[in-house]
Each structure stands twice: as structure tokens, then as C-alpha cells.
Design a protein around this motif. Structure first.
Motif, mmCIF file in Angstrom:
data_model
loop_
_atom_site.group_PDB
_atom_site.id
_atom_site.type_symbol
_atom_site.label_atom_id
_atom_site.label_comp_id
_atom_site.label_asym_id
_atom_site.label_seq_id
_atom_site.Cartn_x
_atom_site.Cartn_y
_atom_site.Cartn_z
ATOM 1 N N SER A 88 0.835 -1.200 0.000
ATOM 2 C CA SER A 88 0.000 0.000 0.000
ATOM 3 C C SER A 88 0.870 1.250 0.000
ATOM 4 O O SER A 88 1.899 1.319 0.681
ATOM 5 N N ALA A 94 -2.682 0.725 -4.139
ATOM 6 C CA ALA A 94 -1.626 -0.275 -4.310
ATOM 7 C C ALA A 94 -0.459 0.330 -5.093
ATOM 8 O O ALA A 94 -0.656 1.058 -6.072
ATOM 9 N N THR A 121 -1.361 -9.675 -6.250
ATOM 10 C CA THR A 121 -2.676 -9.069 -6.041
ATOM 11 C C THR A 121 -2.637 -7.646 -6.574
ATOM 12 O O THR A 121 -1.883 -6.804 -6.071
ATOM 13 N N GLU A 201 -9.458 -10.283 -11.109
ATOM 14 C CA GLU A 201 -8.797 -9.348 -10.200
ATOM 15 C C GLU A 201 -9.717 -8.964 -9.051
ATOM 16 O O GLU A 201 -9.282 -8.873 -7.890
ATOM 17 N N LYS A 204 -10.321 -11.687 -6.134
ATOM 18 C CA LYS A 204 -9.302 -11.715 -5.082
ATOM 19 C C LYS A 204 -9.588 -10.660 -4.015
ATOM 20 O O LYS A 204 -9.611 -10.954 -2.809
ATOM 21 N N TYR A 205 -9.807 -9.423 -4.435
ATOM 22 C CA TYR A 205 -10.064 -8.346 -3.470
ATOM 23 C C TYR A 205 -11.361 -8.579 -2.712
ATOM 24 O O TYR A 205 -11.431 -8.380 -1.493
ATOM 25 N N ASN A 208 -10.896 -11.315 0.071
ATOM 26 C CA ASN A 208 -10.184 -10.869 1.262
ATOM 27 C C ASN A 208 -10.980 -9.842 2.052
ATOM 28 O O ASN A 208 -10.977 -9.838 3.287
ATOM 29 N N CYS A 260 -1.848 -9.002 3.468
ATOM 30 C CA CYS A 260 -2.972 -9.088 2.525
ATOM 31 C C CYS A 260 -4.174 -8.251 2.933
ATOM 32 O O CYS A 260 -4.532 -7.294 2.253
ATOM 33 N N LYS A 263 -3.986 -4.154 3.169
ATOM 34 C CA LYS A 263 -3.780 -3.453 1.903
ATOM 35 C C LYS A 263 -4.880 -3.754 0.893
ATOM 36 O O LYS A 263 -5.257 -2.881 0.101
ATOM 37 N N ASP A 264 -5.430 -4.966 0.932
ATOM 38 C CA ASP A 264 -6.441 -5.330 -0.056
ATOM 39 C C ASP A 264 -7.771 -4.645 0.223
ATOM 40 O O ASP A 264 -8.458 -4.191 -0.702
ATOM 41 N N GLU A 267 -7.225 -1.000 -0.810
ATOM 42 C CA GLU A 267 -7.211 -0.811 -2.260
ATOM 43 C C GLU A 267 -8.617 -0.940 -2.851
ATOM 44 O O GLU A 267 -8.988 -0.183 -3.757
ATOM 45 N N LEU A 268 -9.416 -1.866 -2.344
ATOM 46 C CA LEU A 268 -10.780 -2.013 -2.857
ATOM 47 C C LEU A 268 -11.607 -0.763 -2.558
ATOM 48 O O LEU A 268 -12.386 -0.309 -3.404
#
Length: 431
Positions: A88, A94, A121, A201, A204-205, A208, A260, A263-264, A267-268
Motif C-alpha cells: 500500500s 496499491a 494481487t 482481479e 481476489k479483493y 479478502n 494481505c 492493503k487489499d 485498495e478495494l
């Protein structure tokens, strides 16, 4: 097919292992010569149970090689996995600089058709950016495909997840890429999803972020359980029997950390804002997680009156057991707050190590748990290492200044700990 893995961190090393274990010839590429040298010796540069043994097995069989030579590695391999980090940035987005560098290296050094597979990711739409970066770096217009193939690995259980995946997701617009990846993974008996790159893509986000939501929900519910004098573990057990909910990620504690989830989720949320969509639930998930550690600290403060000049034993540094990963670990925030309040902090973790910077110079790092407990006026458990549960807490009590135990992972049996003389507080599990 000869397989190249760019990036030999947690995801890259595990991907290299599982493909070698599946019978393919695999090479790991990294710019870090120290990591490569260790891997050539069959040794890992991080802690992950059982992974080093399998890496060593395939290094010695000759099926798994490691190199720092970009030009030769890219030229000689047919399928190239991008497994570099995407940390991040300060604003929550990201950081794709390592992905971009890998893409540009591939474009510059490629000498024939390549299938490029993104396992890092990455934000929705990155596959399109990778195509652009490769094209811009090419010296000759060789054909290539770019597919998204997100990883779903749990730190501490990466080998199990890699060898027995619960699903394989492939995002590509290319029939040829799909065929190659299906051949690559043909030994695995699990559900497959073949979809558009953007969908892969987002899967994945979204995965999590949903798991993080379960954690924050249970952490808020645990606070209500404290007020109602209800054990949150029993509530979670009852909830988890519903197959629509399931038992995983219903454990109340200090919140999530690691490389994971933080930051995920961030980012989402940033992606949603760019598209003028508000993900209000995830905003609250992050807020709950940021402050969860203070809930246990407040309990400790109420008992001790003040942390100033108090000896505090912190047990566990890693964000979860069976890993040395301290990224976004709640224990770090806990330690920082204790130091701000002038506590004398002694730390023990069987694997993880504190960062080397000056902020932690006042912490006494102990080689044995007994050293951390000596004269402690409070114990704060931050990581549920199995060995902590197995300690002889009754006999260890003689080392303590005061027998105050604050369990940030609800690891101990509250009744037992109180029965042997501890003042015990967990998070919603004291009843």
C-alpha cells in the motif's frame, strides 16, 4: 512448458514450489542476490511451515533453479508468472512499481511468444496496464498474452493451500492462455473459474475484504458480549454451524494484520472511490480494525491504573502464528502505545523479530518466554502461538510481579486461568 517466477517472496516461492511439485521445470528470478543465494541452497528467507523442505527437495532434484539474470531467464521461458509485491502507498492505493518493472523487463527481453500470468494481487484493470507496459518496452513486436491468476494462500498454511487449492481462478480473453493454464494446473482436482481479467482481479479483493469483514464484525460483537456477559466463542460456534456462514474467521481478537487484508481492503475502497461508489461497510471494517487493539489496552489500563514504569510482557509479535510476518501486526501498535505511556516492555516471539528502527529501541527482546515474564505486572498475549497455550502457567506465576493476563486472542480458558490465580481478561470470552 518452462516456467519462470518473477519475485521469490511468499507468493513467488510458494508458486515455484507447487509447480515444481507438479512436475514442471521452474526458475525463480529476483533482483535480490541474498534471497537467490539462500534459495539455491534450498533455504527460505522467511518462515513458512514445510515450505523450505519442499523447496530444498526440488532444488536438489534440479527441477527448481534460481537466478538474478533477467535477460536469460525471460528469453528462455515460455510462461512467466509475476509474483512481486504490491504494498500500500500512504494514500491507500496499491503500489504497482514492481509489477510495472517486471512487465517492462518482460517486454524488453522477450524473444518469442510469452504467456504472462499475474499472480500478484493487483487492482482491477491492471491486466490492461501490464499489456501496455510490455508493448511500450518491446524492441520487437513479439506476440504475448496476459492472464490474471490470483493466489489464495493463507500465511502459515501456504503449502496446504497451494497443494490442495479450494479453487483456481483464471482471468483471460485468450483461448490459448486458458488452454496453457489448464494444462499447467491439470493435476489439481478443484473447482475452476475462467472469466474476464477484471473479474478475476476483483474476485481476489472481494474475497479478502469479505473475510476481513467477518473479523471486524466479530470484534464488535465481542464488545457487546462483554456487556451482556456472554462468551463470544459460544456465539461464534453457534453461528458457524450454519453452512451459509461457516466457522472460519469468526474468532474475536485484536484484529487482522499481515500483508494481505489491510492493503487489499484499502485498495478495494480506493477503487470504489475512483468510480464514485461508496463501500460504507468496508470503511467501517477498517475503522474497527484500526482501533481494536485499544479495547484490550483499556482493559489493562483499568486494572493497572497507568502503564508508566510498569513491566509489561508482550507475548507474540507476528500478526498470526506460524509466520514471521509482522506487517500491520496488532502487536506493533500495542507496543507503540505502551512505549508512549512509558511502560517497560519485554517481548517474546518464537519466530518474528522487531523492525530495526529506533522506535523500538526501548523494547527488551527476550530469547525465552521466562525472561519476558520475570517481574511482569501484566501479560498481554498478541499472537496465538500453540506453545503459549502449552506453557505451565501455574508454575510460571511465581516469576510475575502481578498475575494479570490480558488475552488478545482468546487463547486461554478463562475459568482455568482464574482458577490458578490469574486476573484474566480476554475479548468477549470471560464468561
Amino acid at each position: 512448458m518452462k516456467i519462470l517466477i518473477i519475485g521469490t517472496g511468499y507468493v513467488g516461492a510458494t508458486t515455484a514450489m507447487v509447480l515444481a511439485e507438479s512436475g514442471w521445470e521452474v526458475t525463480g528470478l529476483d533482483v535480490d542476490a541474498f534471497k537467490i543465494e539462500r534459495l539455491r541452497q534450498g533455504r527460505l528467507h522467511f518462515h513458512e511451515p514445510s515450505l523450505e523442505d519442499l523447496i530444498s527437495k526440488h532444488v536438489h532434484s534440479g527441477r527448481l533453479l534460481f537466478t538474478t539474470d533477467k535477460e536469460t531467464a525471460i528469453a528462455e521461458h515460455d510462461v512467466i508468472f509475476i509474483c512481486v509485491g504490491t504494498p500500500s502507498q500512504p494514500d491507500g492505493n496499491a503500489d504497482l512499481r514492481y509489477v510495472q518493472q517486471a512487465a517492462e523487463d518482460i517486454g524488453y527481453w522477450m524473444n518469442d511468444y510469452k504467456l504472462v500470468v499475474t499472480k500478484s494481487t493487483v487492482p482491477v484493470g491492471t491486466q490492461e496496464q501490464i499489456i501496455a507496459w510490455i508493448k511500450a518496452a518491446q524492441r520487437k513486436a513479439y506476440p504475448f498474452d496476459v492472464a490474471s491468476n490470483p493466489e489464495f494462500l493463507r500465511e502459515g498454511k501456504a503449502v496446504e493451500d497451494a497443494l490442495q487449492p479450494d479453487r483456481i481462478v483464471i482471468g483471460t480473453d485468450s483461448a490459448s492462455a486458458t488452454e496453457q493454464l489448464q494444462k499447467l494446473y491439470e493435476v489439481f482436482q478443484c473447482p475452476w473459474i475462467v472469466t474476464k481479467p477484471r473479474t478475476a482481479e476483483l474476485i481476489k479483493y472481494a474475497s479478502n475484504a469479505f473475510l476481513a469483514t467477518k473479523i471486524s464484525y466479530m470484534n464488535e460483537l465481542a464488545r457487546l458480549c462483554d456487556e451482556l456477559k456472554i462468551n463470544v466463542k459460544e456465539v461464534a460456534d453457534g453461528m458457524g454451524l450454519d453452512p451459509r456462514i461457516g466457522p472460519s474467521f469468526l474468532q474475536a481478537g485484536l484484529g487482522y494484520g499481515g500483508s494481505c487484508f489491510p492493503k487489499d481492503v484499502s485498495e478495494l475502497v480506493m477503487t470504489s472511490r475512483k468510480h464514485e461508489v461508496n463501500l460504507h461497510i468496508l470503511d467501517q471494517v477498517m475503522e474497527v480494525n484500526r482501533n481494536q487493539f485499544t479495547y484490550l489496552l483499556d482493559k489493562a489500563r483499568s486494572r493497572l491504573g497507568s502503564f508508566a514504569d510498569k513491566n509489561i510482557a508482550v507475548l507474540g509479535l507476528a500478526f498470526k502464528p506460524n509466520t514471521d510476518d509482522i506487517r500491520e501486526a496488532p502487536a506493533l501498535r500495542m507496543i507503540q502505545e505502551l512505549l508512549l505511556e512509558q511502560a517497560k516492555v519485554k517481548l517474546f516471539d518464537p519466530v518474528a523479530k522487531l523492525p530495526g528502527h529506533a522506535a523500538y529501541e526501548a523494547v527488551t527482546v527476550c530469547a525465552l518466554v521466562e525472561e519476558a515474564l520475570q517481574d511482569a505486572e501484566a501479560i498481554i498475549l498478541c499472537t496465538e502461538w500453540t506453545e503459549f497455550e502449552q506453557l505451565d502457567w501455574e508454575n510460571l506465576k511465581v516469576l510475575l510481579g502481578q498475575a494479570n493476563f490480558f488475552d488478545g486472542r482468546n487463547m486461554m480458558d478463562a475459568r482455568r486461568m482464574r482458577g490458578i490465580g490469574y486476573y484474566y481478561q480476554g475479548i468477549g470470552n470471560d464468561y
